[in-house]
Design an enzyme around this catalytic site. Structure first.
Site, short mmCIF file in Angstrom:
data_model
loop_
_atom_site.label_atom_id
_atom_site.label_comp_id
_atom_site.label_asym_id
_atom_site.label_seq_id
_atom_site.Cartn_x
_atom_site.Cartn_y
_atom_site.Cartn_z
N GLY B 461 -44.68 -6.52 37.96
CA GLY B 461 -44.82 -7.78 37.24
C GLY B 461 -46.20 -7.95 36.65
O GLY B 461 -46.51 -8.95 36.00
N THR B 462 -47.04 -6.95 36.88
CA THR B 462 -48.43 -7.03 36.43
C THR B 462 -48.57 -6.72 34.95
O THR B 462 -49.55 -7.11 34.32
CB THR B 462 -49.26 -5.99 37.19
N ARG B 583 -64.12 -6.05 32.69
CA ARG B 583 -63.55 -6.24 31.36
C ARG B 583 -62.06 -6.55 31.51
O ARG B 583 -61.36 -5.87 32.26
CB ARG B 583 -63.72 -4.94 30.60
N ILE B 584 -61.60 -7.57 30.83
CA ILE B 584 -60.18 -7.93 30.88
C ILE B 584 -59.46 -7.11 29.82
O ILE B 584 -59.79 -7.16 28.63
CB ILE B 584 -60.01 -9.45 30.64
N LYS B 656 -62.31 -4.57 36.74
CA LYS B 656 -62.13 -4.84 38.16
C LYS B 656 -60.69 -5.34 38.34
O LYS B 656 -60.05 -5.75 37.38
CB LYS B 656 -63.11 -5.91 38.64
N GLU B 660 -55.29 -10.20 42.80
CA GLU B 660 -55.38 -10.95 44.05
C GLU B 660 -56.40 -12.07 44.06
O GLU B 660 -56.26 -13.05 44.78
CB GLU B 660 -55.63 -9.96 45.21
#
Ligand code: FES
Ligand code: FES
Lengths: 190, 696
Positions: B461-462, B583-584, B656, B660
């Site tokens: 689901g990520t 970084r997203i 990163k 969670e």
């Protein structure tokens, strides 16, 4: 990648009717499906195990989560709580029946665009539930948060985010996509 | 279709989203080969003891029942590394809900009726299922989950506490929590021509394949495990679960394909849980708020068959500067189901206590809680002394305070009212470590210039497919539409488990490495042969290297609550999280993950409670009617933001983990807001009306 694709077999070699089994017809997504099933079979299991319609999900099998939501004669229901044999003659709409060929239903489009899903396991139930909910509001059904007098008698109840949240609370999403589910439904709501 | 390579970070739509919104995505229990049988687990009805007899005749007489597996006839398996998988091997019952039989039948209805008809007799022993701080069976283990040392001491915590001008000494109590992914654990297994094929609802099918191979004495090439679509896991599918062993055994015994799904209310006993904790936090500070000492002690439980220690004191080792520190875990084995991973094991429960204690200290000192945290920012990691590769906590606190309008608050408790509602705001910090596990990937180019990248990642689901395609496309310098990504099968190059917020980093590093190697190969010139060019890479070396840096994501949560002074009901009006997580890589799917974690944290704070019944010896709230995960109406204005970090000490993507951290600290922020609203400091979760009413 499914490296072990299994050929699916459904409603093949079903045993004949007996004291415990009956033959009946369900109208599903516009086509008639004749079935001979154990009287204990729920509508959810009929869809998933006998008709190959696995879009309706089994999250709890006890009416607690909404993952199995489908529409029966236009109303949203938890299909795990209904016996299939009792639906003889009913018109059933599942998630598989919403798109028009390659063209997604506006709710499906909105869920995709808003990323109103993660694992996707609650998603078919959310979308079917939203569809039923939009009709309920259009028909003037109030919810717990509807201020008395908001809607003219018999007129539609306007759907703001609070109304949507309240009306969608029967469909759990453990991935926590709620804020985006509400946005997606707002995109489609009148 | 776009034709230019897209930079990492684009909010690309989920690749499998269309299948999910049309209901065509197939999950583990949604495969229906000819001859499929259904297995139904029979759970133990005593909390401790031995089976003295199992009578299966009535069950076998149920029409449609094919066979009943018990310890008397089930195939013997090699002792698995994880004792929770050694099912139907002997008469021992280590906890209530342990599988004692599997009824295999031609239909779900027959399997259920058969399971009801199995008669089991037990020689039951006295059981002990209640965790207490000073339980006589409590011991200090060597390590806690994650391999962290159970005990770390710096300086002299006791002496420092005795001398500190201001101290907080508070004990927080958390019951067990349940993962409850929406898709119950399920496996479908089939043997054909000596090969075992399994569809499993798992966060890592390479591990499942290895485990089944070991248990059943099969080689890697004799087992294939597929986890194509997985309906959430949150840690509970991070390790193989009993249903996969049972399905494989039953398929072997019957010679037919067998599907086993774990009924929702059996899940708390069979798929792990977040262990309850009793946590004592002691802080000592100067009057200006400078911490002298942080002490965090954990008491938790594990089962009789396996040691699992929730590492709740670990975050205290890296959060705040203090010359003295003591962090200790103790554990007691009880007759309870084995605890395991639940979203942010350690951090989620530990940061509830630590961040509540920081709020208590701020109140005691009369210092703003944001300011108190900023004053205790460490220059290097307090525990190891290593420099942080990047540490965004201060940035998150400041940015969050600005966006939330934090400083408009009147710090006095119970100062804001709206009719019968008491309003308050609270803040808490968040952290989660950067983890990397070895993985492998292959990159293939065909003569037509289209690429295929293979790695056994799992998308629970990520959005793993989507982000890995982005990583591959960026490294290959090609539009994403030119990249096909294959994940979710143990026949692919091995991938680590989707857990520890490490999936994207681990698989992505392998994908990046394979893709850049392919680019180098192609740069050598020559034409691509008809069969294409394939390059493989693995990251054993990268993953084994110890970083000289302390690497963590950080975040800050801000919450506004309204507490009904007549009913004690708490509603979260606003919730805002700001995260610094490198970084997203995909703004769309990342936001969903942050929000999802925060929603689960809201559940931990307000609705999710599991109590251990001392008489019956099991969790009382075992289904979704009694264990209340948040519903849509519980989540109002909830926002996630992030601060971009440019950290070159992480991985080629500079990312990163984000899966969670959203749940870490959330419950503390809400609890601190409730304290601000009412003046009542509750030290146990969830914050239900019965607990609050006596203070209102
Ligand atoms: S499966 Fe029907 S409500 Fe959960
Ligand atoms: S998207 Fe996973 S449960 Fe809703």
């Amino acid at each position: 990648m499914d490296t072990i694709a299994w050929r699916d077999v459904t409603d093949a070699g079903e045993p004949p009717p007996s004291d415990d089994r009956s033959t009946f017809t369900l109208h599903i997504n516009g086509s008639d499906r004749k079935l001979t099933l154990d009287h204990r079979t729920t509508l959810l299991d009929a869809l998933r195990e006998h008709l190959g319609l696995t879009g309706a999900k089994k999250g709890c099998d006890h009416g607690q989560c909404g993952a199995c939501t489908v529409l029966v004669d236009g109303r949203r229901v938890n299909s795990c709580l209904l016996l299939a044999v009792a639906q003889e003659g009913a018109h059933i709409t599942t998630i598989e029946g919403l798109a028009d060929g390659d063209r997604l239903h506006p709710l499906q489009e909105a869920f995709l665009e808003r990323d109103a899903l993660q694992c996707g396991y609650c998603t078919p139930g959310q979308i079917c539930s939203a569809l039923g909910m939009l009709d309920e509001a259009a028909d003037g059904s109030p919810s717990y948060v509807t201020e008395p007098g908001t809607a003219a008698a018999g007129g539609p109840v306007p759907l703001d985010a609070e109304e949507i949240r309240e009306r969608m609370s029967g469909n759990l999403c453990r991935c926590g996509a709620y804020p985006r589910i509400v946005e997606a439904i707002e995109d489609v709501a009148p | 279709m776009s034709h230019a390579p897209q930079p990492l970070g684009e909010p690309v739509v989920r690749r499998e989203g269309r299948e999910k919104v049309t209901g065509t995505a197939r999950y583990a229990a949604e495969h229906h080969p000819a001859g499929l049988l259904y297995g139904r687990i029979v759970p133990a009805t005593v909390a401790s003891g031995r089976i003295t007899a199992i009578r299966t005749a009535d069950a076998l007489a149920v029409p449609g029942v094919h066979t009943v597996l018990t310890h008397e006839n089930a195939p013997r398996i090699e002792e698995p590394d994880d004792p929770v998988l050694a099912v139907l091997q002997n008469t021992r019952v280590p906890h209530r809900g342990w599988p004692v039989a599997l009824v295999v039948a031609e239909s779900l209805e027959a399997a259920r009726a058969g399971a009801e008809a199995v008669r089991v007799e037990y020689d039951s022993a006295d059981h002990d299922t209640v965790l207490t701080w000073d339980h006589p069976g409590m011991y200090t283990p060597e390590k806690a989950n994650g391999g962290y040392p159970a005990v770390r001491e710096r300086g002299d915590a006791e002496a420092a506490l005795a001398e500190a001008p201001v101290t907080v000494d508070a004990t927080y109590t958390l019951g067990g929590l349940h993962n409850h992914p929406m898709e119950p654990h399920a496996s479908s297994a089939r043997w054909a021509d000596g090969h075992l094929s399994v569809h499993d609802s798992s966060q890592g099918s390479t591990t499942v394949r290895d485990t089944l191979g070991q248990a059943l004495g099969l080689g890697d090439d004799e087992v294939t495990v597929v986890s194509e679509h997985v309906g959430g896991g949150f840690g509970s599918k991070g390790t193989p679960r009993p249903q996969v062993v049972l399905a494989a055994m039953a398929a072997r015994l019957t010679g037919q394909p067998v599907q086993v799904s774990v009924p929702r209310r059996y899940m708390p006993a069979l798929v792990g849980h977040r262990a309850p904790t009793v946590q004592r936090v002691r802080l000592g500070a100067d009057r200006d708020g400078t911490l002298r000492v942080v002490s965090h002690e954990i008491a938790t439980h594990t089962s009789r068959i396996k040691e699992f220690v929730e590492q709740a004191a670990v975050p205290a080792r890296i959060m705040y500067a203090s010359p003295h520190s003591s962090t200790v875990h103790r554990v007691v084995p009880l007759d309870v189901p084995s605890p395991s991973w639940m979203r942010a094991p350690g951090e989620a429960s530990g940061m509830y206590a630590l961040e509540s204690a920081m709020d208590e200290l701020a109140c005691a000192l009369g210092i703003d809680p944001v300011e108190l945290r900023l004053r205790n920012e460490p220059a290097t990691e307090p525990d190891s002394g290593r420099p942080f590769s990047s540490r965004g906590l201060a940035g998150c606190l400041n940015e969050g305070a600005r966006r939330f309008g934090w400083y408009e608050r009147d710090p006095r408790p119970a100062a804001r009212q709206e009719g019968r509602l008491l309003l308050g705001t609270g803040v808490a910090s968040a952290t989660y470590p950067v983890l990397l596990s070895p993985s492998a990937a292959s990159a293939h180019v065909a003569p037509d210039g289209l690429y295929t990248v293979r790695v056994n990642a799992t998308d629970i689901g990520t959005g793993a497919r989507t982000v890995l395609a982005q990583i591959a496309a960026a490294a290959l310098g090609t539009p994403q539409d030119n990249v096909t990504i294959e994940i979710g099968s143990s026949d692919l190059p091995f991938g680590s488990v989707a857990g520890g917020s490490s999936g994207t980093a681990s698989w992505g590093t392998a994908v990046h490495k394979a893709a850049t190697a392919l680019v180098r190969r192609l740069a050598e010139g020559g034409t691509v042969p008809p069969e294409g060019v394939t390059v493989t890479a693995d990251t054993e070396e990268e993953a084994s290297q110890d970083s000289p840096y302390s690497r963590h994501a950080f975040g800050a949560h801000f919450a506004e609550v309204a507490v009904d002074s007549l009913t004690g009901e708490v509603r979260v009006r606003r919730m805002l999280g700001v995260f610094a997580a490198g970084r997203i890589l995909n703004a769309r799917t990342a936001r969903s993950q942050f929000i999802g974690g925060m929603v689960m944290g809201l559940g931990m704070a307000l609705t999710e409670g599991s109590t251990m019944d001392p008489v019956y010896g099991d969790f009382t709230e075992r289904d979704l009617a009694s264990y209340h995960v948040p519903a849509c109406a519980d989540v109002t204005d909830l926002q996630a933001h992030w601060i971009d970090e440019d950290d070159h000490h992480l991985n080629p993507m500079g990312s990163k983990g984000i899966g969670e951290i959203g749940i870490v600290g959330t419950a503390a922020a809400i609890g601190n807001a409730v304290r601000h609203a009412t003046g009542a400091r509750l030290r146990s979760l969830p914050l239900t009306p019965d607990k609050l009413l006596p203070y209102l």
